[in-house]
Motif scaffolding. Structure first.
Motif, mmCIF file in Angstrom:
data_model
loop_
_atom_site.group_PDB
_atom_site.id
_atom_site.type_symbol
_atom_site.label_atom_id
_atom_site.label_comp_id
_atom_site.label_asym_id
_atom_site.label_seq_id
_atom_site.Cartn_x
_atom_site.Cartn_y
_atom_site.Cartn_z
ATOM 1 N N LEU A 189 38.152 46.116 35.335
ATOM 2 C CA LEU A 189 38.581 46.350 33.949
ATOM 3 C C LEU A 189 40.104 46.387 33.870
ATOM 4 C CD1 LEU A 189 36.186 49.113 32.609
ATOM 5 C CD2 LEU A 189 36.636 46.917 31.511
ATOM 6 N N ARG A 190 40.712 47.124 34.801
ATOM 7 C CA ARG A 190 42.179 47.213 34.817
ATOM 8 C C ARG A 190 42.791 45.823 34.979
ATOM 9 N NH1 ARG A 190 45.681 46.469 38.433
ATOM 10 N NH2 ARG A 190 44.228 46.466 40.178
ATOM 11 N N ILE A 191 42.261 45.036 35.933
ATOM 12 C CA ILE A 191 42.831 43.709 36.203
ATOM 13 C C ILE A 191 42.655 42.784 34.999
ATOM 14 C CG2 ILE A 191 42.628 41.642 37.657
ATOM 15 C CD1 ILE A 191 41.709 43.554 39.938
ATOM 16 N N SER A 192 41.463 42.812 34.384
ATOM 17 C CA SER A 192 41.203 41.864 33.289
ATOM 18 C C SER A 192 42.024 42.202 32.051
ATOM 19 C CB SER A 192 39.710 41.820 32.957
ATOM 20 O OG SER A 192 39.257 43.069 32.522
ATOM 21 N N LEU A 193 42.368 43.488 31.869
ATOM 22 C CA LEU A 193 43.122 43.890 30.677
ATOM 23 C C LEU A 193 44.620 43.971 30.942
ATOM 24 C CD1 LEU A 193 40.733 46.757 29.606
ATOM 25 C CD2 LEU A 193 41.092 44.643 28.335
ATOM 26 N N ASP A 194 45.001 44.090 32.216
ATOM 27 C CA ASP A 194 46.389 44.450 32.508
ATOM 28 C C ASP A 194 46.757 43.938 33.900
ATOM 29 O OD1 ASP A 194 48.764 45.667 31.834
ATOM 30 O OD2 ASP A 194 48.237 47.570 32.762
ATOM 31 N N ALA A 195 46.643 42.626 34.092
ATOM 32 C CA ALA A 195 46.796 42.046 35.431
ATOM 33 C C ALA A 195 48.184 42.304 36.015
ATOM 34 C CB ALA A 195 46.544 40.545 35.369
ATOM 35 N N GLY A 196 48.196 42.681 37.277
ATOM 36 C CA GLY A 196 49.456 42.842 37.998
ATOM 37 C C GLY A 196 49.736 41.608 38.837
ATOM 38 N N GLU A 197 50.806 41.659 39.613
ATOM 39 C CA GLU A 197 51.188 40.551 40.490
ATOM 40 C C GLU A 197 50.039 40.214 41.440
ATOM 41 O OE1 GLU A 197 54.168 37.903 40.960
ATOM 42 O OE2 GLU A 197 54.524 39.785 39.894
ATOM 43 N N GLY A 198 49.654 38.936 41.477
ATOM 44 C CA GLY A 198 48.625 38.519 42.437
ATOM 45 C C GLY A 198 47.196 38.770 41.987
ATOM 46 N N ASP A 199 46.994 39.393 40.819
ATOM 47 C CA ASP A 199 45.634 39.618 40.313
ATOM 48 C C ASP A 199 45.113 38.357 39.614
ATOM 49 O OD1 ASP A 199 45.448 42.246 41.151
ATOM 50 O OD2 ASP A 199 46.240 43.074 39.289
ATOM 51 N N ASP A 200 43.816 38.209 39.567
ATOM 52 C CA ASP A 200 43.194 37.090 38.853
ATOM 53 C C ASP A 200 42.366 37.650 37.690
ATOM 54 O OD1 ASP A 200 41.747 34.971 37.895
ATOM 55 O OD2 ASP A 200 41.204 34.180 39.857
ATOM 56 N N PRO A 201 42.985 37.741 36.489
ATOM 57 C CA PRO A 201 42.281 38.394 35.370
ATOM 58 C C PRO A 201 41.019 37.648 34.935
ATOM 59 C CG PRO A 201 44.355 37.427 34.611
ATOM 60 C CD PRO A 201 44.345 37.312 36.113
ATOM 61 N N VAL A 202 41.022 36.311 35.049
ATOM 62 C CA VAL A 202 39.848 35.543 34.605
ATOM 63 C C VAL A 202 38.647 35.861 35.488
ATOM 64 C CG1 VAL A 202 38.920 33.226 34.236
ATOM 65 C CG2 VAL A 202 41.293 33.724 33.633
ATOM 66 N N ALA A 203 38.881 35.881 36.816
ATOM 67 C CA ALA A 203 37.789 36.204 37.749
ATOM 68 C C ALA A 203 37.308 37.641 37.527
ATOM 69 C CB ALA A 203 38.263 36.026 39.187
ATOM 70 N N ALA A 204 38.272 38.561 37.308
ATOM 71 C CA ALA A 204 37.913 39.968 37.084
ATOM 72 C C ALA A 204 37.071 40.114 35.816
ATOM 73 C CB ALA A 204 39.170 40.830 36.989
ATOM 74 N N TYR A 205 37.463 39.392 34.748
ATOM 75 C CA TYR A 205 36.719 39.461 33.488
ATOM 76 C C TYR A 205 35.297 38.931 33.681
ATOM 77 C CZ TYR A 205 35.667 39.183 28.512
ATOM 78 O OH TYR A 205 35.083 39.352 27.283
ATOM 79 N N GLY A 206 35.154 37.885 34.514
ATOM 80 C CA GLY A 206 33.829 37.338 34.819
ATOM 81 C C GLY A 206 32.959 38.376 35.520
ATOM 82 N N ARG A 207 33.568 39.120 36.456
ATOM 83 C CA ARG A 207 32.809 40.163 37.167
ATOM 84 C C ARG A 207 32.422 41.300 36.226
ATOM 85 N NH1 ARG A 207 36.756 38.991 41.173
ATOM 86 N NH2 ARG A 207 37.954 40.879 40.678
ATOM 87 N N VAL A 208 33.325 41.649 35.294
ATOM 88 C CA VAL A 208 33.002 42.690 34.291
ATOM 89 C C VAL A 208 31.777 42.261 33.489
ATOM 90 C CG1 VAL A 208 33.789 43.803 32.152
ATOM 91 C CG2 VAL A 208 35.359 43.616 34.100
ATOM 92 N N GLY A 209 31.797 41.017 32.993
ATOM 93 C CA GLY A 209 30.667 40.517 32.195
ATOM 94 C C GLY A 209 29.364 40.549 32.973
ATOM 95 N N ALA A 210 29.424 40.140 34.257
ATOM 96 C CA ALA A 210 28.217 40.096 35.088
ATOM 97 C C ALA A 210 27.666 41.508 35.328
ATOM 98 C CB ALA A 210 28.529 39.418 36.421
ATOM 99 N N ARG A 211 28.570 42.474 35.574
ATOM 100 C CA ARG A 211 28.100 43.842 35.848
ATOM 101 C C ARG A 211 27.544 44.504 34.590
ATOM 102 N NH1 ARG A 211 25.359 47.187 36.658
ATOM 103 N NH2 ARG A 211 25.473 49.010 37.994
ATOM 104 N N ILE A 212 28.155 44.231 33.442
ATOM 105 C CA ILE A 212 27.646 44.810 32.181
ATOM 106 C C ILE A 212 26.286 44.181 31.849
ATOM 107 C CG2 ILE A 212 28.081 45.150 29.709
ATOM 108 C CD1 ILE A 212 29.896 46.843 31.516
ATOM 109 N N ALA A 213 26.138 42.877 32.112
ATOM 110 C CA ALA A 213 24.835 42.218 31.885
ATOM 111 C C ALA A 213 23.760 42.865 32.762
ATOM 112 C CB ALA A 213 24.944 40.721 32.179
ATOM 113 N N GLN A 214 24.129 43.187 33.997
ATOM 114 C CA GLN A 214 23.190 43.847 34.915
ATOM 115 C C GLN A 214 22.829 45.246 34.397
ATOM 116 O OE1 GLN A 214 24.642 43.989 38.998
ATOM 117 N NE2 GLN A 214 23.140 45.570 39.503
ATOM 118 N N LEU A 215 23.842 45.967 33.870
ATOM 119 C CA LEU A 215 23.605 47.308 33.306
ATOM 120 C C LEU A 215 22.615 47.228 32.140
ATOM 121 C CD1 LEU A 215 24.387 50.386 33.088
ATOM 122 C CD2 LEU A 215 26.195 49.661 31.497
ATOM 123 N N VAL A 216 22.805 46.244 31.255
ATOM 124 C CA VAL A 216 21.912 46.082 30.102
ATOM 125 C C VAL A 216 20.481 45.815 30.585
ATOM 126 C CG1 VAL A 216 21.383 44.561 28.133
ATOM 127 C CG2 VAL A 216 23.721 45.387 28.488
#
Length: 419
Positions: A189-216
């Motif tokens: 969540l931190r990376i997708s909303l507030d990426a730092g140096e060397g972070d990949d926000p797109v990949a992080a956002y994909g993982r957020v979506g996948a984990r929330i889908a699993q939670l649902v």
């Protein structure tokens, strides 16, 4: 504005691409946005022509009455970004696409569909017991403080303010506390909303979506006393994909704005002598500080946006069908029309920090955010009463964002304590 000719004519004076349009961004924004808003207001009035990343034209609505008008007239200024007249010129890698590209979430719905989706979120959030949330936030706060209390110094932004609202909102949604995948989700969540140096926000956002889908999926099979289960069991019968999208919207709205609200409030308490005496004397002014930050250093400075449904007038400007309007929440909160003496009354809560109208933060989200922020600030001050800045106040820097108002870091020191 989109006519394609070999030699394009100059834009008319009432077009946001006009020569006097203000570039949104740069150093002025990072450190002293309020001064920039003042000069824009002097030059352009309540509605200013601006250029977004890549010189994409838009309007910035600076006036308090004008922001209220736009947000309460959905029939003129709507949320579905597919109306935008600039799409032919927007590149596929445009940095603002995550905020503007249409998604099938509650954020972009309109009319009855919006009421249906927002109604499900409101019902689900109303089921959160605020006393239970405060207890959970306090437990999370204690845990985080324990992790750095012995060292005598920390950066509150990374070790405290960012993590606490993320863990709190995931607890509300039914994620198991303390598990490895919850911690991974907090980090993503931190990376997708507030990426730092060397972070990949797109990949992080994909993982957020996948984990929330699993939670649902988990809650569909085994519901519990949580926001996700209440959304699934709502008579509106939203589909799983709708719930995933709307949960991500709820979590994102709770995480970064609340983190910045906590940090901006701590900065105010640690740097402003008006609060120093009172706070150490008995917490009377934590609420005042929280409210003052919403007026003067609101976590969400600008919000993109609304799109004009047809040609119309606003603040003396001719707004064309499909034009993008950026809601200048921070500028509106400091509009001299509502504060003629330049004095913001901390006891007044008519600020626009949670927006306004149909698309404002759904009730009771602001109350839940207040529980998180207040608990975070009070618990920290109680545990570390001699907390002070580890740098000069003038050395604190703001993130280079025109959208969020947040510090890059908040380094502090205190007497080390064993818990």
């Amino acid at each position: 504005m989109n006519d394609r000719t070999d030699t394009p004519p100059p834009p008319p004076p009432d077009c946001p691409a006009h020569i006097s349009a203000v570039q949104l961004g740069g150093l002025a924004y990072q450190q002293t946005p309020s001064q920039l808003y003042r000069s824009m207001r002097r030059e352009h009035g309540a509605v200013a022509p601006v250029l977004l990343d890549g010189d994409v034209p838009a309007w910035l609505v600076l006036g308090y009455p004008e922001v209220c008008y736009v947000t309460s007239h959905d029939e003129l200024f709507a949320r579905d970004s597919r109306r935008w007249n600039q799409w032919p010129d927007i590149p596929a890698n445009w940095p603002l696409l995550p905020f503007v590209g249409y998604q099938p979430s509650v954020l972009f719905t309109e009319a009855e569909e919006h009421q249906r989706r927002a109604g499900v979120i409101t019902q689900a959030l109303e089921g959160v017991d605020q006393f239970e949330l405060a207890r959970e936030c306090q437990a999370i706060a204690e845990q985080l403080i324990n992790s750095f209390a012995g060292s005598g110094r920390t950066d509150l932004m990374t070790s405290y303010a960012h993590t606490l609202p993320a863990r709190s909102v995931l607890w509300m949604c039914g994620m198991p506390q303390g598990s490895a995948d919850t911690e991974q989700l907090v980090d993503d969540l931190r990376i997708s909303l507030d990426a730092g140096e060397g972070d990949d926000p797109v990949a992080a956002y994909g993982r957020v979506g996948a984990r929330i889908a699993q939670l649902v999926k988990e809650k569909r099979e085994n519901p519990g006393p949580d926001v996700t289960s209440r959304m699934l069991l709502d008579p509106a019968e939203l589909g799983d994909e709708e719930i995933v999208q709307d949960l991500i919207s709820v979590i994102a709205a709770a995480q970064q704005p609340t983190a910045n609200w906590i940090c901006n409030t701590l900065r105010l308490l640690l740097t402003d002598e008006r609060f120093a005496v009172n706070v150490s004397g008995g917490r009377v002014s934590v609420g005042d500080a929280l409210n003052e930050v919403l007026w003067l250093d609101t976590p969400t400075q600008n919000f993109i946006g609304r799109w004009a449904v047809r040609d119309t007038q606003l603040g003396g400007r001719h707004i064309r069908k499909g034009d993008c309007l950026v809601l200048g929440l921070a500028a509106a909160n400091t509009d001299p029309q509502i504060w003629p003496e330049a004095h913001v009354g901390a006891e007044n809560s008519a600020h626009l920090s949670f927006s306004n109208g149909e698309h404002r933060c759904p009730y009771p989200a602001p109350l839940l955010a207040d529980v998180m922020a207040r608990t975070a600030v009070e618990t920290l001050l109680e545990r570390l009463p001699d907390l002070v800045l580890a740098v000069e106040a003038s050395e604190l820097t703001w993130r280079p964002s025109i959208w969020m108002r947040g510090l890059t870091s908040l380094p502090v020191r205190f007497t080390p304590s064993m818990h």
